[in-house]
Structure formats: C-alpha cells, structure tokens
Scaffold this motif. Structure first.
Motif, mmCIF file in Angstrom:
data_model
loop_
_atom_site.group_PDB
_atom_site.id
_atom_site.type_symbol
_atom_site.label_atom_id
_atom_site.label_comp_id
_atom_site.label_asym_id
_atom_site.label_seq_id
_atom_site.Cartn_x
_atom_site.Cartn_y
_atom_site.Cartn_z
ATOM 1 N N LEU A 154 -0.916 0.003 -7.263
ATOM 2 C CA LEU A 154 -1.729 1.205 -7.310
ATOM 3 C C LEU A 154 -1.161 2.083 -8.412
ATOM 4 C CD1 LEU A 154 -2.141 2.135 -3.529
ATOM 5 C CD2 LEU A 154 -3.852 1.084 -5.018
ATOM 6 N N VAL A 155 -2.033 2.671 -9.231
ATOM 7 C CA VAL A 155 -1.604 3.539 -10.324
ATOM 8 C C VAL A 155 -2.413 4.825 -10.238
ATOM 9 C CG1 VAL A 155 -1.153 3.715 -12.784
ATOM 10 C CG2 VAL A 155 -1.245 1.451 -11.704
ATOM 11 N N SER A 156 -1.703 5.963 -10.163
ATOM 12 C CA SER A 156 -2.378 7.243 -9.968
ATOM 13 C C SER A 156 -1.508 8.369 -10.481
ATOM 14 C CB SER A 156 -2.665 7.465 -8.480
ATOM 15 O OG SER A 156 -3.145 8.767 -8.234
ATOM 16 N N GLU A 157 -2.121 9.467 -10.889
ATOM 17 C CA GLU A 157 -1.356 10.656 -11.248
ATOM 18 C C GLU A 157 -1.035 11.501 -10.020
ATOM 19 O OE1 GLU A 157 -2.527 12.869 -14.588
ATOM 20 O OE2 GLU A 157 -2.629 11.126 -15.909
ATOM 21 N N SER A 158 -1.387 10.999 -8.839
ATOM 22 C CA SER A 158 -1.029 11.643 -7.577
ATOM 23 C C SER A 158 0.034 10.801 -6.880
ATOM 24 C CB SER A 158 -2.265 11.767 -6.675
ATOM 25 O OG SER A 158 -1.895 12.006 -5.336
ATOM 26 N N SER A 163 -6.827 10.198 -5.022
ATOM 27 C CA SER A 163 -7.455 10.658 -6.253
ATOM 28 C C SER A 163 -8.802 9.977 -6.436
ATOM 29 C CB SER A 163 -6.547 10.330 -7.455
ATOM 30 O OG SER A 163 -7.200 10.605 -8.669
ATOM 31 N N ASP A 164 -9.662 10.618 -7.226
ATOM 32 C CA ASP A 164 -10.933 10.004 -7.597
ATOM 33 C C ASP A 164 -10.814 9.195 -8.873
ATOM 34 O OD1 ASP A 164 -12.288 11.113 -5.440
ATOM 35 O OD2 ASP A 164 -12.751 12.955 -6.527
ATOM 36 N N ASP A 165 -9.616 9.176 -9.458
ATOM 37 C CA ASP A 165 -9.383 8.466 -10.718
ATOM 38 C C ASP A 165 -8.169 7.565 -10.584
ATOM 39 O OD1 ASP A 165 -11.455 9.924 -12.233
ATOM 40 O OD2 ASP A 165 -10.133 11.639 -11.917
ATOM 41 N N MET A 166 -8.306 6.532 -9.751
ATOM 42 C CA MET A 166 -7.190 5.633 -9.478
ATOM 43 C C MET A 166 -7.578 4.197 -9.747
ATOM 44 S SD MET A 166 -5.063 6.708 -6.053
ATOM 45 C CE MET A 166 -4.526 5.008 -5.844
ATOM 46 N N VAL A 167 -6.552 3.380 -9.912
ATOM 47 C CA VAL A 167 -6.775 1.960 -10.154
ATOM 48 C C VAL A 167 -5.959 1.125 -9.183
ATOM 49 C CG1 VAL A 167 -6.086 0.095 -11.723
ATOM 50 C CG2 VAL A 167 -7.534 1.908 -12.558
ATOM 51 N N PHE A 168 -6.613 0.112 -8.610
ATOM 52 C CA PHE A 168 -5.882 -0.993 -7.981
ATOM 53 C C PHE A 168 -5.822 -2.100 -9.021
ATOM 54 C CE2 PHE A 168 -6.009 -5.228 -6.135
ATOM 55 C CZ PHE A 168 -4.884 -5.214 -5.331
ATOM 56 N N LEU A 169 -4.617 -2.499 -9.371
ATOM 57 C CA LEU A 169 -4.392 -3.522 -10.379
ATOM 58 C C LEU A 169 -4.086 -4.844 -9.694
ATOM 59 C CD1 LEU A 169 -4.136 -3.847 -13.493
ATOM 60 C CD2 LEU A 169 -1.690 -3.363 -13.238
ATOM 61 N N TYR A 170 -4.936 -5.845 -9.926
ATOM 62 C CA TYR A 170 -4.704 -7.172 -9.358
ATOM 63 C C TYR A 170 -3.461 -7.805 -9.985
ATOM 64 C CZ TYR A 170 -9.229 -7.549 -6.888
ATOM 65 O OH TYR A 170 -10.289 -7.396 -6.027
ATOM 66 N N GLY A 179 -11.588 3.758 -9.063
ATOM 67 C CA GLY A 179 -12.431 4.638 -8.273
ATOM 68 C C GLY A 179 -11.661 5.622 -7.438
ATOM 69 N N SER A 180 -12.193 5.907 -6.249
ATOM 70 C CA SER A 180 -11.649 6.920 -5.354
ATOM 71 C C SER A 180 -10.791 6.277 -4.267
ATOM 72 C CB SER A 180 -12.808 7.701 -4.712
ATOM 73 O OG SER A 180 -12.332 8.652 -3.788
ATOM 74 N N PHE A 181 -9.592 6.845 -4.061
ATOM 75 C CA PHE A 181 -8.661 6.360 -3.046
ATOM 76 C C PHE A 181 -8.154 7.541 -2.236
ATOM 77 C CE2 PHE A 181 -8.829 2.956 -6.002
ATOM 78 C CZ PHE A 181 -8.372 1.807 -5.390
ATOM 79 N N TYR A 182 -7.821 7.272 -0.974
ATOM 80 C CA TYR A 182 -7.221 8.290 -0.114
ATOM 81 C C TYR A 182 -5.954 7.710 0.521
ATOM 82 C CZ TYR A 182 -6.511 11.609 3.694
ATOM 83 O OH TYR A 182 -5.952 12.525 4.559
#
Length: 407
Positions: A154-158, A163-170, A179-182
């Motif tokens: 998971l990569v996020s500035e939070s 965040s609504d601007d996150m990535v799950f990297l395979y 997309g959006s993650f909580y």
C-alpha cells in the motif's frame, strides 16, 4: 497520475492518450531495486539513506520550515500521532535509533530535537514492512509504504492509509489498483499501470513515489468471502491473475480442467489466487475425503469452493482452485493479502515456468484420508523415487500403513 497530484502532470495526462504512454523501464528497474533494499532486514535501510536525506530533503525543505513560513507548513495535519511513534518512549532521543525485538521485528529511524527527523522503517515479526516513511521535524514528508503478506504494497501520503488517492501495488510492482481506501481497506479501486518510480522531492530522495496511468475499467472493492458467500461479483476476474494464467483442459488424463501459464514466469512469482468460502477447520480428517477443493487458510479456518461454484462458468473471480496436483510441482501455496478478497492463499512459482506449460501444486493430503486417485498418484511417485518394482504393491503397502493409524 502522479502521487503528488501535481497540477501540471494532471493537465498533461488529461490531454494525452494514456494508451500511448510507455513505462520508463530504467526508472521501473530503479523502483524494483529500491523495493528490494526496502524489504531487506539485514541492512539498516534508514541509516544507509541518511546522507541522501541531509543533502536533499533536509537542505531543500527544512530551510523553509523554520519560523512557520515555509511552503511545507501545510503538512501539519500529517504529523504522526504521538501514540503511533515507534520510539515515543524516547522523546528526547537525537540521532539514529535502532531496535531489534525478540520476536524478530525491527524498528529503525532518526530523531532531531526530540521529534522524528529522517527515515523510519518498521518490519514486523513476519518480515513485512509495517511502515516506511520520512519525517521533516515530525511532519510526514512524501508517501508512506506498507508491505502486505504475499508481496503486495500500500502506498499513500497518509500514514493511516486512509485516502482517496492511494495505490495497492501487486507483487510484480507494475500492476496496481488506484482509488479510495480506509485504514488500508479498499473502498473502490481501478486498474492502472506503473509508468515510473522516482524520489519524492528530487531524483535522489530516499522515498520513492509512483507515476501511474489513468485508472480505468472495472471498479473493485473490498469483498472478503463469508461462510456462505464466496464473492458478490463472481464473474469479475482479478486483473493481475489474468496476466499470468488461464484455464484449459489438463494434460492429466481424466483430471478435467487445469491451470496454464500465459507468459514465461520467473521463479518466486505470485501467479494465481485461491479464494473460497471461510469454513471452520475439520478436526476429523476422515471427513476430508470428499472435499476436493478444501485447503487450510490458518489454524482455525479453511477455504473451500462450493460445489456449484467449481466451474469457471459459475465463478472466475479467482482461478487457483483449477490447479491440478503433482508430487513434482512448479508452485506452492503461500498466504496473501488481496485488496478485494482479504487474507487468502496464493500460488507462487518455485521454478521457472514456460508459456503454455501446465501449473501444478502438491495438495499435501494426509494419506489416511485422501481420495483413491491421490493414493494411486502417491504410489506411482514413490515407485519412481524409490525405484520400487510395482506401484500397485506400493499402494497395498500404503493402505496397510494407513490402516495402522500412522500418517
């Protein structure tokens, strides 16, 4: 779409045909090398980056921070909560800190004037990156990275990964869901591709950020199975898995369908996912003989494919259940955190697999409760391995051995 959501970058991408954008292979290679170093517990990764931190991040940013008039003061809401600080029990500590705990977990970082200042890395007891990030005077600087079981990120500035601007990297570090993650769980995500990776505030920054293509296509969300439902979208294939494998008639006589490689696959690659309904483990092994698709998830739960969902005409959201057995397999089962299915099992290659080659795994049934076909297969395998004269004799010996209650 760049992690910093730079306005100029967004405008360029909105005007461009994303299909024409080609990955920067040199920077993708640099990203992969950086990730390998990030995950290496034998090297103090944070200390190795300190020189870079001083000459890039600290020198270009901290000079604008003092006095509260710098351009980075808007990051104040990204300060890490005191309760979450890896070394909150040492608030006055300055300089590098390192701790290796009895359970094997590792925490390393750096302090200045009593607050986190520099890189921090926390490796948990399972060897996964619990958190990697950078601080400038206690303020998060750039993306936070979190490793997941099986090799995803998971990569996020939070730092809370909300965040609504996150990535799950395979695990291939090329395929992603944006997309959006909580709190690390995917609310909604779309497929995108990694275009490049580079330092956050400069080319030499020790924290990598990602540049990705425009998210597009199907929308995926967190949808773990229950005891009665395998998936709310049984016909929505996994985009990563679809690049590696397909289902065709098995090369094993009377085995039905099997799993085949669509591309050449390197050893150590996650290639397929085994999702299923979550049911309690069966303590009486004699009840397992009729459960051809049941595998252990953990000490308490098994994954099983309902009888009406075994065909890909009824369920193809994951394909791992179509793999056939072999005592000389080219894959093995591992635990995997999937952004859609949660904790499941995956298939990881244990040798190189050529395009078009059938994929096998050792089911590892107990002989005392295995189906007849498995016992015959085991006996034939033992004949080859031990150079026994007759596999039927081996099978008779196996049945006699099982009848004694041994396994």
């Amino acid at each position: 779409m760049c992690w910093s959501l730079d306005t100029e970058m967004v405008e360029i991408m909105n005007k461009s045909n994303m299909m024409e954008l080609q990955p920067d292979e040199d920077r993708i290679k640099a990203l992969h090398i950086w990730i390998a170093k990030l995950c290496n517990p034998d090297v103090n990764f944070c200390v190795s980056l300190l020189d870079t931190f001083v000459t890039t991040c600290e020198s270009t940013i901290e000079q604008n921070y003092d006095g509260g008039k710098g351009k980075y003061t808007h990051l104040a809401d990204k300060k890490l909560a005191a309760a979450a600080l890896p070394f909150s029990e040492e608030p006055g500590k300055d300089g590098p800190v390192y701790s290796k705990n009895p359970d094997g977990s590792i925490i390393e970082g750096s302090y200045k004037k009593g607050v986190p200042h520099g890189y921090f890395r926390h490796i948990n007891a399972y060897g996964d990156i619990e958190l990697f990030c950078c601080f400038i005077r206690g303020v998060i600087h750039g993306p936070c990275w979190k490793g997941l079981p099986g090799g995803g990120f998971l990569v996020s500035e939070s730092w809370t990964f909300t965040s609504d601007d996150m990535v799950f990297l395979y695990p291939d570090c090329r395929t992603a869901l944006y997309g959006s993650f909580y709190k690390g769980q995917m609310v909604s995500g779309q497929l995108c591709r990694i275009l490049s990776g580079t330092g956050h505030c400069s080319y030499f920054c020790g924290v990598f950020k990602l540049a990705v293509t425009q998210p597009d296509g199907e929308v995926y969300s967190y949808d773990p199975s229950t005891a009665t439902r395998i998936s709310s979208q049984p016909f929505l294939p996994d985009p990563y898995e679809a690049e590696f494998v397909e289902v065709r008639a098995s090369t094993i006589p009377k085995a039905g369908e099997g799993l085949f490689a669509k591309v050449n696959i390197d050893c150590g690659t996650v290639i397929s996912f085994y999702n299923g309904v979550r049911v309690p483990c069966i303590e009486d092994s004699n009840d397992l003989a009729d459960d051809n698709y049941r595998i252990a998830l953990d000490e308490d739960l098994d994954l099983d494919i309902p009888s009406d969902m075994t065909s890909i005409k009824e369920y193809n959201a994951s394909l791992g259940h179509k793999i056939c057995h072999s005592f000389t397999p080219n894959t093995e089962f591992e635990t995997f955190y999937h952004p859609r299915f949660g904790i499941i099992k995956c298939l990881i290659s244990v040798k190189e697999i050529e395009e078009g080659e059938e994929i096998f795994v050792n089911y590892q049934y107990s002989l005392s409760c295995s189906p007849d076909w498995y016992k015959v297969s085991w006996a034939k395998h033992q004949k080859l391995v031990r150079r026994l004269p007759d596999w039927k004799l081996t099978l008779l010996l196996t049945d006699a051995f099982s009848a004694t209650g041994n396994r």
